[in-house]
Design a protein around this motif. Structure first.
Motif, PDB file in Angstrom:
ATOM      1  N   CYS A 125       0.935  -1.070   0.377  1.00  0.00           N
ATOM      2  CA  CYS A 125       0.331  -0.086  -0.262  1.00  0.00           C
ATOM      3  C   CYS A 125       0.286   0.702   0.226  1.00  0.00           C
ATOM      4  O   CYS A 125       0.821   2.535  -0.809  1.00  0.00           O
ATOM      5  N   GLY A 164       0.766   4.240  -2.406  1.00  0.00           N
ATOM      6  CA  GLY A 164       0.542   5.065  -2.421  1.00  0.00           C
ATOM      7  C   GLY A 164      -1.329   5.241  -2.621  1.00  0.00           C
ATOM      8  O   GLY A 164      -2.126   6.057  -3.223  1.00  0.00           O
ATOM      9  N   ASP A 214      -4.890   5.115  -1.007  1.00  0.00           N
ATOM     10  CA  ASP A 214      -5.589   6.617  -0.443  1.00  0.00           C
ATOM     11  C   ASP A 214      -6.706   6.216  -0.291  1.00  0.00           C
ATOM     12  O   ASP A 214      -7.474   4.835  -0.586  1.00  0.00           O
ATOM     13  N   ALA A 215      -7.822   6.453   0.649  1.00  0.00           N
ATOM     14  CA  ALA A 215      -9.226   6.767   0.941  1.00  0.00           C
ATOM     15  C   ALA A 215      -9.858   6.466  -0.431  1.00  0.00           C
ATOM     16  O   ALA A 215     -11.319   5.868   0.363  1.00  0.00           O
ATOM     17  N   ASP A 230      -9.454   3.489  -2.542  1.00  0.00           N
ATOM     18  CA  ASP A 230      -8.633   2.924  -2.971  1.00  0.00           C
ATOM     19  C   ASP A 230     -10.240   1.645  -1.608  1.00  0.00           C
ATOM     20  O   ASP A 230     -10.489   2.166  -0.761  1.00  0.00           O
ATOM     21  N   PHE A 241      -4.368   3.591   5.381  1.00  0.00           N
ATOM     22  CA  PHE A 241      -4.294   4.457   4.313  1.00  0.00           C
ATOM     23  C   PHE A 241      -5.708   4.269   4.088  1.00  0.00           C
ATOM     24  O   PHE A 241      -6.251   4.962   3.464  1.00  0.00           O
ATOM     25  N   SER A 262     -10.080   3.879   5.296  1.00  0.00           N
ATOM     26  CA  SER A 262     -10.914   4.174   6.597  1.00  0.00           C
ATOM     27  C   SER A 262     -11.810   3.246   6.438  1.00  0.00           C
ATOM     28  O   SER A 262     -11.784   2.659   5.918  1.00  0.00           O
TER      29      SER A 262
END
Length: 319
Positions: free
Chosen positions: A60, A64, A66-67, A69, A186, A188
């Motif tokens: 991850c 990079g 992030d929210a 994904d 990485f 939420s």
């Protein structure tokens, strides 16, 4: 991108085939298979919390993530049962013998996992709505936002295989809590899902779980899991497109008022925004709903504790 974490290649084999994933040697020493056009990257992490956390964080971080994904943990588990089962095999992945799952009465319309009427069967697939790390007692709650066709149950993650049946009905594995703790840096909570297939009841014996048995257990769910991942990717793409087109752009003041009324932390803000985005996508008049809550005195809340309760109530209404 959807990141799929699986402990063993034998578990992952069916999904690799069904999703047409190809080995990607750029992630060595980690074993990675992906399909860029489908937006799916599968990582074979290895067994245990350390291996799972290391692989999850490394891949991850490299990408990079992030929210936008998703992180999906899929694999086999043992199941606590209400009475001993006569099976001659060790658990392939489970928590320590006699672990206390911290069970509590369930008040949701789902399979709670307690009592003979809800006993798990070999091959059953569950979504885990509560994960407890047996070594530390820490508990984590993936926020299950997207609809799915499976029942839900709580899970305990331990450092050693379960040696005999436990009488409290929870599931047991050796990776989920670590995947969650690495992933939360990485993603939420609403972008992480944990799918577990029951492989055994943790009964010690001479016969061990074979590679063929593991492959077979996951194989029966391959098509429905692959379809779910595909639908999830499509829904996320649509959501991102609408967000970029400004679906909530004119409502930022309304959202900020709500965040203040709930005394939101950053995690709560992300969850609330996700719920409202989903409601907007379905055409639900969420602003009228909020105005009614203000009129009834349900908002604003007196503190963050009450805000968390109200946010959960809002989730039930909007979804």
């Amino acid at each position: 991108m959807i990141y799929v974490m699986m402990a063993l290649y034998q578990e992952a084999h069916g999904l690799i085939r069904e999703l047409e994933l190809k080995k990607n040697t750029a992630y060595a020493p980690f074993e990675v298979f992906d399909n860029e056009s489908a937006g799916i990257r599968l990582v074979v992490t290895g067994v245990g919390e350390i291996a799972a956390a290391a692989a999850t964080a490394a891949v991850c971080a490299r990408d990079g993530a992030d929210a936008a994904d998703f992180l999906i943990n899929i694999g086999c588990c043992a199941a606590g049962c209400c009475k001993p089962a006569d099976r001659g095999m060790d658990s392939c992945c489970a928590a320590a013998e006699g672990a206390d799952s911290g069970c509590e009465p369930a008040d949701r319309d789902m399979d709670s996992g307690y009592g003979a009427a809800h006993a798990a069967q070999i091959g059953d697939l569950y979504v885990c709505h509560k994960i407890t790390e047996q070594a530390t007692g820490k508990t984590f709650y993936p926020d299950i936002l997207y609809r799915h066709p499976w029942k839900e149950r709580e899970l305990v993650t331990g450092m050693q295989p379960l040696q005999r049946a436990a009488a409290h009905g929870a599931l047991y594995d050796m990776e989920a809590a670590a995947v969650y703790q690495a992933g939360i840096r990485f993603f939420s909570p609403d972008r992480m899902l944990f799918l577990k297939v029951v492989s055994d009841f943790g009964i010690a014996g001479q016969e061990r779980m074979t590679a063929e048995a593991l492959t077979g257990l996951l194989e029966q769910h391959v098509k429905e899991v692959a379809a779910f991942l595909t639908n999830l990717r499509e829904a996320a793409d649509e959501e991102e497109t609408l967000r970029n087109d400004g679906i909530l752009q004119e409502d930022e003041a309304v959202l900020e008022r709500l965040f203040a009324a709930l005394h939101c932390s950053q995690t709560m803000r992300a969850s609330a925004r996700q719920y409202i985005t989903y409601a907007a996508l379905t055409g639900y008049d969420w602003k009228a709903e909020l105005e009614e809550w203000y009129a009834r005195g349900l908002l604003p809340c007196k503190d963050r504790r009450e805000g968390k309760v109200r946010l959960e109530e809002l989730k039930q209404v909007l979804l």
